[in-house]
Design a protein around this motif. Structure first.
Motif, PDB file in Angstrom:
ATOM      1  N   GLU A 175      -5.279  -3.774   0.490  1.00 47.46           N
ATOM      2  CA  GLU A 175      -5.273  -3.098  -0.814  1.00 47.46           C
ATOM      3  C   GLU A 175      -4.642  -1.731  -0.609  1.00 47.46           C
ATOM      4  N   PHE A 176      -3.589  -1.462  -1.390  1.00 41.95           N
ATOM      5  CA  PHE A 176      -2.842  -0.224  -1.266  1.00 41.95           C
ATOM      6  C   PHE A 176      -3.445   0.863  -2.148  1.00 41.95           C
ATOM      7  N   THR A 177      -3.007   2.106  -1.931  1.00 43.99           N
ATOM      8  CA  THR A 177      -3.593   3.251  -2.633  1.00 43.99           C
ATOM      9  C   THR A 177      -3.418   3.178  -4.146  1.00 43.99           C
ATOM     10  N   ASP A 178      -2.398   2.461  -4.622  1.00 42.77           N
ATOM     11  CA  ASP A 178      -2.206   2.330  -6.068  1.00 42.77           C
ATOM     12  C   ASP A 178      -3.020   1.179  -6.669  1.00 42.77           C
ATOM     13  N   TYR A 201      11.177   2.356  10.459  1.00 43.38           N
ATOM     14  CA  TYR A 201       9.880   2.985  10.231  1.00 43.38           C
ATOM     15  C   TYR A 201       9.989   4.177   9.285  1.00 43.38           C
ATOM     16  N   GLY A 202      10.998   4.156   8.412  1.00 38.44           N
ATOM     17  CA  GLY A 202      11.203   5.249   7.477  1.00 38.44           C
ATOM     18  C   GLY A 202      10.304   5.177   6.264  1.00 38.44           C
ATOM     19  N   THR A 203       9.826   4.007   5.901  1.00 41.28           N
ATOM     20  CA  THR A 203       8.952   3.856   4.747  1.00 41.28           C
ATOM     21  C   THR A 203       7.580   3.416   5.221  1.00 41.28           C
ATOM     22  N   VAL A 204       6.568   4.228   4.925  1.00 41.00           N
ATOM     23  CA  VAL A 204       5.210   3.957   5.378  1.00 41.00           C
ATOM     24  C   VAL A 204       4.277   4.005   4.176  1.00 41.00           C
ATOM     25  N   GLU A 205       3.376   3.037   4.090  1.00 39.79           N
ATOM     26  CA  GLU A 205       2.363   3.020   3.046  1.00 39.79           C
ATOM     27  C   GLU A 205       0.985   2.951   3.679  1.00 39.79           C
ATOM     28  N   SER A 206       0.011   3.529   3.009  1.00 45.09           N
ATOM     29  CA  SER A 206      -1.370   3.471   3.466  1.00 45.09           C
ATOM     30  C   SER A 206      -2.088   2.358   2.711  1.00 45.09           C
ATOM     31  N   ALA A 207      -2.955   1.652   3.418  1.00 45.64           N
ATOM     32  CA  ALA A 207      -3.705   0.556   2.798  1.00 45.64           C
ATOM     33  C   ALA A 207      -5.041   0.394   3.516  1.00 45.64           C
ATOM     34  N   VAL A 208      -5.905  -0.431   2.912  1.00 44.55           N
ATOM     35  CA  VAL A 208      -7.205  -0.770   3.497  1.00 44.55           C
ATOM     36  C   VAL A 208      -7.253  -2.282   3.676  1.00 44.55           C
ATOM     37  N   VAL A 209      -7.744  -2.726   4.821  1.00 40.50           N
ATOM     38  CA  VAL A 209      -7.882  -4.159   5.084  1.00 40.50           C
ATOM     39  C   VAL A 209      -9.051  -4.698   4.252  1.00 40.50           C
ATOM     40  N   VAL A 210      -8.787  -5.730   3.420  1.00 36.31           N
ATOM     41  CA  VAL A 210      -9.841  -6.335   2.610  1.00 36.31           C
ATOM     42  C   VAL A 210     -10.215  -7.737   3.079  1.00 36.31           C
ATOM     43  N   ASP A 211      -9.377  -8.337   3.959  1.00 38.14           N
ATOM     44  CA  ASP A 211      -9.697  -9.651   4.514  1.00 38.14           C
ATOM     45  C   ASP A 211      -8.845  -9.855   5.763  1.00 38.14           C
ATOM     46  N   THR A 212      -9.393 -10.587   6.716  1.00 34.18           N
ATOM     47  CA  THR A 212      -8.670 -10.917   7.948  1.00 34.18           C
ATOM     48  C   THR A 212      -8.727 -12.428   8.158  1.00 34.18           C
ATOM     49  N   PRO A 213      -7.822 -13.178   7.504  1.00 31.25           N
ATOM     50  CA  PRO A 213      -7.829 -14.631   7.634  1.00 31.25           C
ATOM     51  C   PRO A 213      -7.630 -15.096   9.070  1.00 31.25           C
ATOM     52  N   ALA A 214      -8.025 -16.318   9.344  1.00 30.76           N
ATOM     53  CA  ALA A 214      -7.945 -16.892  10.691  1.00 30.76           C
ATOM     54  C   ALA A 214      -6.509 -17.023  11.197  1.00 30.76           C
TER      55      ALA A 214
END
Length: 70
Positions: free
Chosen positions: A43-46, A23-36
């Protein structure tokens, strides 16, 4: 398989994506789809997007200071 204490994700959720077993590397993202298939499209911050099928992901909320005070 995605490992998480979050029972369910929704489009628009802000999440932490843990990139290694310590758990040393963490990225922030937003969920854009939740497939079945219970994977997540993120989608990541970059601006890049990724289809995550396994790993550790947790939902996080914005700090109170992010609320528009007008």
């Amino acid at each position: 398989m995605i490992v998480s204490e979050t029972p369910e994700f929704h489009v628009g959720d802000q999440v932490w994506v843990y990139r290694d077993s310590s758990y040393g590397t963490v990225e922030s993202a937003v969920v854009v789809d939740t497939p079945a298939d219970r994977s997540l499209r993120l989608e990541f911050t970059d601006g890049h997007r990724n289809h995550l099928r396994h790993g550790r992901v947790e939902r996080h909320s914005l700090p109170d200071t992010a609320v528009d005070g007008g």
